[in-house]
Motif scaffolding. Structure first.
Motif, mmCIF file in Angstrom:
data_model
loop_
_atom_site.group_PDB
_atom_site.id
_atom_site.type_symbol
_atom_site.label_atom_id
_atom_site.label_comp_id
_atom_site.label_asym_id
_atom_site.label_seq_id
_atom_site.Cartn_x
_atom_site.Cartn_y
_atom_site.Cartn_z
ATOM 1 N N TYR A 291 0.834 -1.197 0.000
ATOM 2 C CA TYR A 291 0.000 0.000 0.000
ATOM 3 C C TYR A 291 0.873 1.253 0.000
ATOM 4 O O TYR A 291 0.595 2.209 -0.725
ATOM 5 C CB TYR A 291 -0.932 0.010 1.213
ATOM 6 C CG TYR A 291 -1.643 1.321 1.380
ATOM 7 C CD1 TYR A 291 -2.765 1.629 0.611
ATOM 8 C CD2 TYR A 291 -1.192 2.273 2.286
ATOM 9 C CE1 TYR A 291 -3.402 2.851 0.749
ATOM 10 C CE2 TYR A 291 -1.831 3.486 2.427
ATOM 11 C CZ TYR A 291 -2.942 3.774 1.659
ATOM 12 O OH TYR A 291 -3.573 4.983 1.800
ATOM 13 N N LEU B 204 -3.380 -7.279 -0.098
ATOM 14 C CA LEU B 204 -4.533 -7.105 0.796
ATOM 15 C C LEU B 204 -5.358 -8.389 0.854
ATOM 16 O O LEU B 204 -5.773 -8.814 1.938
ATOM 17 C CB LEU B 204 -5.412 -5.947 0.320
ATOM 18 C CG LEU B 204 -4.856 -4.551 0.561
ATOM 19 C CD1 LEU B 204 -5.702 -3.515 -0.162
ATOM 20 C CD2 LEU B 204 -4.790 -4.239 2.041
ATOM 21 N N THR C 236 -9.128 -7.563 2.404
ATOM 22 C CA THR C 236 -10.022 -7.032 1.382
ATOM 23 C C THR C 236 -11.386 -6.774 2.006
ATOM 24 O O THR C 236 -11.968 -7.660 2.632
ATOM 25 C CB THR C 236 -10.160 -8.034 0.211
ATOM 26 O OG1 THR C 236 -8.863 -8.279 -0.321
ATOM 27 C CG2 THR C 236 -11.059 -7.486 -0.869
ATOM 28 N N GLU D 136 -11.384 -2.262 5.587
ATOM 29 C CA GLU D 136 -10.564 -1.053 5.595
ATOM 30 C C GLU D 136 -10.246 -0.574 7.000
ATOM 31 O O GLU D 136 -9.150 -0.091 7.258
ATOM 32 C CB GLU D 136 -11.259 0.074 4.813
ATOM 33 C CG GLU D 136 -11.332 -0.170 3.339
ATOM 34 C CD GLU D 136 -12.485 -1.087 2.930
ATOM 35 O OE1 GLU D 136 -13.336 -1.421 3.800
ATOM 36 O OE2 GLU D 136 -12.528 -1.467 1.756
ATOM 37 N N GLU D 137 -11.178 -0.728 7.918
ATOM 38 C CA GLU D 137 -10.938 -0.271 9.293
ATOM 39 C C GLU D 137 -9.727 -0.987 9.899
ATOM 40 O O GLU D 137 -8.841 -0.354 10.468
ATOM 41 C CB GLU D 137 -12.174 -0.517 10.151
ATOM 42 C CG GLU D 137 -12.034 0.015 11.575
ATOM 43 C CD GLU D 137 -13.297 -0.182 12.381
ATOM 44 O OE1 GLU D 137 -13.180 -0.186 13.611
ATOM 45 O OE2 GLU D 137 -14.380 -0.335 11.801
ATOM 46 N N PHE E 208 -7.328 -2.528 8.215
ATOM 47 C CA PHE E 208 -6.140 -2.200 7.436
ATOM 48 C C PHE E 208 -5.559 -0.859 7.858
ATOM 49 O O PHE E 208 -4.351 -0.734 8.078
ATOM 50 C CB PHE E 208 -6.464 -2.189 5.939
ATOM 51 C CG PHE E 208 -5.286 -1.788 5.105
ATOM 52 C CD1 PHE E 208 -4.174 -2.607 5.012
ATOM 53 C CD2 PHE E 208 -5.269 -0.588 4.439
ATOM 54 C CE1 PHE E 208 -3.072 -2.238 4.256
ATOM 55 C CE2 PHE E 208 -4.183 -0.215 3.670
ATOM 56 C CZ PHE E 208 -3.080 -1.039 3.583
ATOM 57 N N PHE E 209 -6.397 0.164 8.001
ATOM 58 C CA PHE E 209 -5.872 1.476 8.382
ATOM 59 C C PHE E 209 -5.378 1.493 9.828
ATOM 60 O O PHE E 209 -4.484 2.266 10.165
ATOM 61 C CB PHE E 209 -6.891 2.581 8.085
ATOM 62 C CG PHE E 209 -6.981 2.863 6.616
ATOM 63 C CD1 PHE E 209 -5.924 3.469 5.949
ATOM 64 C CD2 PHE E 209 -8.090 2.500 5.876
ATOM 65 C CE1 PHE E 209 -5.973 3.715 4.589
ATOM 66 C CE2 PHE E 209 -8.147 2.732 4.513
ATOM 67 C CZ PHE E 209 -7.090 3.346 3.872
#
Length: 75
Positions: A17, A52, A58, A61-62, A64-65
């Motif tokens: 990323y 991802l 995938t 997002e929560e 991942f961030f």
């Protein structure tokens, strides 16, 4: 805040990323009036998407961030 240890797959996803982010920034960092549209190589985007998916992130997002924030705090 406790720091979680990233798995190899999560670390790979974060790194992919960040490479994508740097590539996008470079693509849009052109002189004013440039006639060339910004281009992001499809391989860079594909690498990030694959990483991802491999990390099971995938659509999450929560999570991942949160990993990105942790990786940034560890530096």
């Amino acid at each position: 805040m406790p720091t979680a240890v990233l798995t190899d797959r999560e670390r790979t996803a974060v790194q992919a990323y960040l490479r994508l982010l740097h590539t996008v920034r470079a693509a849009f960092d052109m002189p004013p009036g440039s006639r060339r549209p910004p281009v992001v190589p499809p391989a860079v985007l594909a690498e990030a998407e694959a990483a991802l998916a491999e990390a099971g992130l995938t659509g999450n997002e929560e999570r991942f961030f949160e990993l990105l924030r942790q990786a940034g705090a560890a530096r």
